[in-house]
Design a protein around this motif. Structure first.
Motif, short mmCIF file in Angstrom:
data_model
loop_
_atom_site.label_atom_id
_atom_site.label_comp_id
_atom_site.label_asym_id
_atom_site.label_seq_id
_atom_site.Cartn_x
_atom_site.Cartn_y
_atom_site.Cartn_z
N GLY A 118 -5.18 20.11 -3.99
CA GLY A 118 -4.64 21.18 -4.70
C GLY A 118 -3.18 21.03 -4.98
N ALA A 119 -2.15 22.04 -4.94
CA ALA A 119 -0.85 22.02 -5.12
C ALA A 119 -0.04 21.84 -3.76
CB ALA A 119 -0.40 23.19 -5.92
N THR A 120 -0.76 21.46 -2.66
CA THR A 120 -0.23 21.37 -1.43
C THR A 120 0.82 20.42 -1.39
OG1 THR A 120 -1.98 20.30 -0.21
CG2 THR A 120 -2.08 22.73 -0.18
N LEU A 121 0.82 19.35 -2.01
CA LEU A 121 1.68 18.38 -1.63
C LEU A 121 2.79 18.22 -2.54
CD1 LEU A 121 -0.98 15.29 -1.08
CD2 LEU A 121 -0.18 16.90 0.59
N LEU A 122 2.84 19.01 -3.61
CA LEU A 122 3.73 19.18 -4.60
C LEU A 122 5.27 19.35 -3.82
CD1 LEU A 122 2.28 20.88 -7.60
CD2 LEU A 122 2.90 18.45 -7.48
N ASP A 123 6.01 18.85 -4.34
CA ASP A 123 7.64 19.04 -3.87
C ASP A 123 7.52 19.01 -2.24
OD1 ASP A 123 8.06 19.86 -6.38
OD2 ASP A 123 7.42 21.86 -6.08
N GLN A 124 6.64 18.18 -1.68
CA GLN A 124 6.80 17.94 -0.34
C GLN A 124 7.64 16.66 -0.06
OE1 GLN A 124 6.00 19.71 2.40
NE2 GLN A 124 5.42 21.54 0.92
N PRO A 125 8.45 16.36 1.20
CA PRO A 125 9.09 15.06 1.22
C PRO A 125 7.97 13.99 1.47
CG PRO A 125 9.21 16.44 3.25
CD PRO A 125 8.54 17.50 1.84
N GLU A 126 8.18 12.71 1.17
CA GLU A 126 7.39 11.79 1.35
C GLU A 126 6.58 11.77 2.91
OE1 GLU A 126 8.27 7.06 1.53
OE2 GLU A 126 8.16 7.76 -0.58
N SER A 127 7.69 11.76 3.66
CA SER A 127 7.04 11.78 5.18
C SER A 127 5.72 12.79 5.56
CB SER A 127 8.21 12.03 6.01
OG SER A 127 8.64 13.40 5.68
N VAL A 128 5.67 13.62 4.60
CA VAL A 128 4.59 14.79 4.61
C VAL A 128 3.25 14.03 3.86
CG1 VAL A 128 3.56 17.17 4.11
CG2 VAL A 128 5.95 16.67 4.72
N VAL B 129 0.64 -1.06 0.07
CA VAL B 129 -0.09 0.18 0.00
C VAL B 129 0.91 1.22 0.01
CG1 VAL B 129 -2.22 -0.97 0.84
CG2 VAL B 129 -0.23 -0.20 2.47
N ASP B 130 2.11 1.21 0.54
CA ASP B 130 2.98 2.24 0.25
C ASP B 130 3.66 2.47 -1.04
OD1 ASP B 130 2.95 2.60 3.16
OD2 ASP B 130 4.96 1.53 3.59
N LEU C 299 2.90 10.60 2.61
CA LEU C 299 2.82 9.43 2.43
C LEU C 299 1.16 8.52 2.97
CD1 LEU C 299 3.85 6.61 1.28
CD2 LEU C 299 4.98 6.34 3.42
N LYS C 300 1.23 9.03 4.42
CA LYS C 300 0.19 8.40 5.06
C LYS C 300 -1.33 8.77 4.32
CE LYS C 300 -2.22 7.94 9.32
NZ LYS C 300 -3.61 8.06 8.71
#
Length: 581
Positions: free
Chosen positions: A218-228, A175-176, A230-231
């Motif tokens: 929206g675009a809030t997850l773009l360019d964020q690290p996976e830890s932000v 699932v990851d 993933l869940k």
């Protein structure tokens, strides 16, 4: 009405009478005494092995027992003949009136004819499909879904209290991988090039998931690290995939009673409780395993692990439940999940797995045996592969899925009813070829068509009879003078109908719903044979012009065939047709 059960009861009662008279010893175990169709119909209507199985414990010759039993049985008006054959088999011929009574009983009970109390209301959990929520269901899942649903219907028909359950494998690394794959489609939705690296899921089915993620975040997850992200992305994508799986099951006619989550076992103490219970039994220890078969010692490094002593319950080797780093193995949550089912009070568990899970059978049975103190049996059915063909060639993979043919592909090509029936034309542990051209052709070689055509023919008889002014309501047919039915071909048809309740119990006892499909094909074949004989012998036609009395008797026989076909198709989850188009 179960004639085979009734005659077996008569045999058992007759044996008891012989014991009371001193002909047989007292206290003989008659559990293995059976009454079944003879191998050759020319030998009679039924046969019993009573003399053969009782000879040794009785200290008597089988023929002596068979002859005494035959004389006793002949005193019952239902028995028209009892002949000893070979070393001591006993062939029975029944009074013709029983076959006429059977037709009436079939019409009276309708599609409940053959329903059994064999299961005695015991609670059985049938877990099936349980596909990883990482993409659409594929053709292998299709076969498992059909098998599981048909088995659940069969067990319910035979008297069990059935729960259909889907175990969502949402607690592992897959699932990851789904989340990372969906995130790339989320980037694609923003006009960026998705990086579908090796190991990610490449199917187009994740494009709408990416669009949905964009709509929500929206675009809030773009360019964020996976830890932000993933869940959140994992939970979001898993929910969408499960909704699609539910829809796929729905178009196949499958409804689950319970959906259980693997993820819900973590952090709740469920896994720890199951392992602790096994530890209290002395079945958990710290140790190292021998090298796996085929591995040289120098290619394998021994590691101290927490092991389940599954060999104490029939497994070949003990199994790890916790790794040296303290994390649980894949087996540990499965133990906890089955412990949960045991604690929910099920009397029997059935798991339906893909063929690649064969190595899991013994360890899972060992765990359930230990956790239930041997009270709850676990039967695991493995579903072999399905090979798809069209136009003489292997059916191509689905672009949408990326690497496989989906359940939806199959149903859209063949239809749900055809798909379900064909998936049950082989035993679950035998590979199955699904040829789209053959499963849709109208011929005897296509079992779906052949069975449906038999039912359609019966309904055509009923329509023509009504058009001729005949009353062919079931109540009227039950009251018809069925003694008119004396031809061997007509009585043979009634005898085949008599096998249905027995077949239901055999199939349910062995968890083998494919037996229903096999029987329906045989029943349809016999009916088509009777129909075709009417082309040459007009006395066998179901509608006899200017003779409503004879017509109603013959139509009663035909209608009883339809009743059984509809009953069997209901177990398979297939809708009977009344007219071929």
């Amino acid at each position: 009405m179960n004639l085979f059960s009734d005659i077996r009861d008569l045999v058992i009662a007759s044996l008891a009478d012989l014991a009371a008279e001193g002909v047989l010893p007292q206290g003989l175990d008659t559990t293995a005494v059976a009454v079944e169709p003879p191998r050759d119909a020319a030998h009679g209507d039924m046969a019993t092995n009573a003399a053969m199985v009782l000879a040794k414990p009785a200290g008597m010759q089988p023929r002596a027992i068979a002859e005494a039993l035959a004389a006793r049985l002949m005193a019952d008006p239902r028995i028209a003949g009892a002949d000893v054959a070979g070393p001591g088999f006993l062939n029975l011929r029944l009074d013709t009136a029983l076959w006429h009574g059977l037709i009436r009983a079939t019409l009276a009970q309708g599609i409940d004819y053959g329903r059994s109390s064999l299961g005695q209301g015991l609670k059985v959990n049938v877990e099936f499909v349980s596909a990883n929520p990482t993409g659409p269901m594929h053709v292998g899942h299709t076969r498992g879904a059909v098998f599981g649903d048909a088995l659940a219907r069969l067990l319910s028909f035979a008297g069990w209290d059935v729960t259909r359950e889907y175990y969502i494998n949402d607690g592992g690394a897959q699932v990851d991988v789904l989340a990372r794959s969906a995130y790339e489609r989320y980037r694609e939705a923003h006009g960026l090039e998705p990086a579908i690296a090796e190991g990610l899921y490449p199917g187009d089915y994740l494009i709408p998931v990416g669009e949905a993620l964009k709509a929500k975040y929206g675009a809030t997850l773009l360019d964020q690290p996976e830890s932000v992200w993933l869940k959140d992305v994992r939970d979001f994508a898993t929910e969408i995939m499960m909704a699609e799986i539910r829809n796929d099951l729905k178009i196949l006619g499958v409804e689950m009673d319970v959906y259980s989550s693997e993820k819900a076992l973590y952090g709740t103490g469920e896994i720890e409780a199951a392992i602790s219970t096994l530890r209290s039994m002395g079945l958990i220890y710290e140790g190292t395993l021998e090298p796996p078969k085929g591995k040289e010692p120098e290619d394998w490094e021994p590691r101290l692990q927490t092991l389940f002593r599954s060999t104490a319950h029939g497994d070949d080797v003990d199994r790890p439940v916790q790794k040296s780093d303290g994390s649980w193995t894949y087996f540990a949550p499965d133990i906890a999940y089955h412990y949960n089912k045991v604690r929910r009070g099920f009397d029997q568990l059935i798991d339906i797995f893909g063929a690649d899970h064969s190595g899991y059978v013994k360890r899972m049975k060992a765990a359930v045996s230990a956790l239930s103190n041997g009270r709850v049996p676990l039967d695991i059915k493995l579903i072999q592969l399905v090979k798809l063909y069209k136009n003489g060639e292997p059916f191509k993979m689905s672009k949408r899925a990326g690497t496989f043919v989906t359940l939806r592909d199959v149903v859209e090509q063949a239809g749900a009813d055809v798909t379900r029936f064909v998936m049950l034309t082989r035993k679950n542990d035998a590979a199955l070829d699904f040829d789209f051209d053959k499963v849709l052709e109208q011929s005897k070689d296509n079992p779906v068509f052949y069975v449906q055509y038999a039912n359609a023919r019966v309904n055509s008889v009923l329509r023509k009879a009504r058009e001729a002014g005949l009353d062919v309501a079931d109540g009227t047919l039950m009251a018809a003078d069925l003694s008119i039915l004396t031809h061997d071909a007509e009585l043979a048809m009634a005898k085949k109908i008599a096998e249905w309740p027995r077949l239901v119990e055999i199939a349910a006892r062995n968890n083998e719903p494919h037996r229903v499909a096999f029987y329906l094909y045989e029943l349809a074949s016999d009916f088509h044979g009777l129909w075709n004989r009417g082309n040459d012998d007009t006395s066998l036609r179901f509608i006899q012009e200017d003779n409503p009395t004879v017509s109603q008797a013959k139509i009663a026989l035909a209608r009883s065939v339809s009743v059984v076909i509809c009953s069997g198709l209901a177990i398979l989850g297939v809708t009977p047709v009344e007219e071929m188009r």
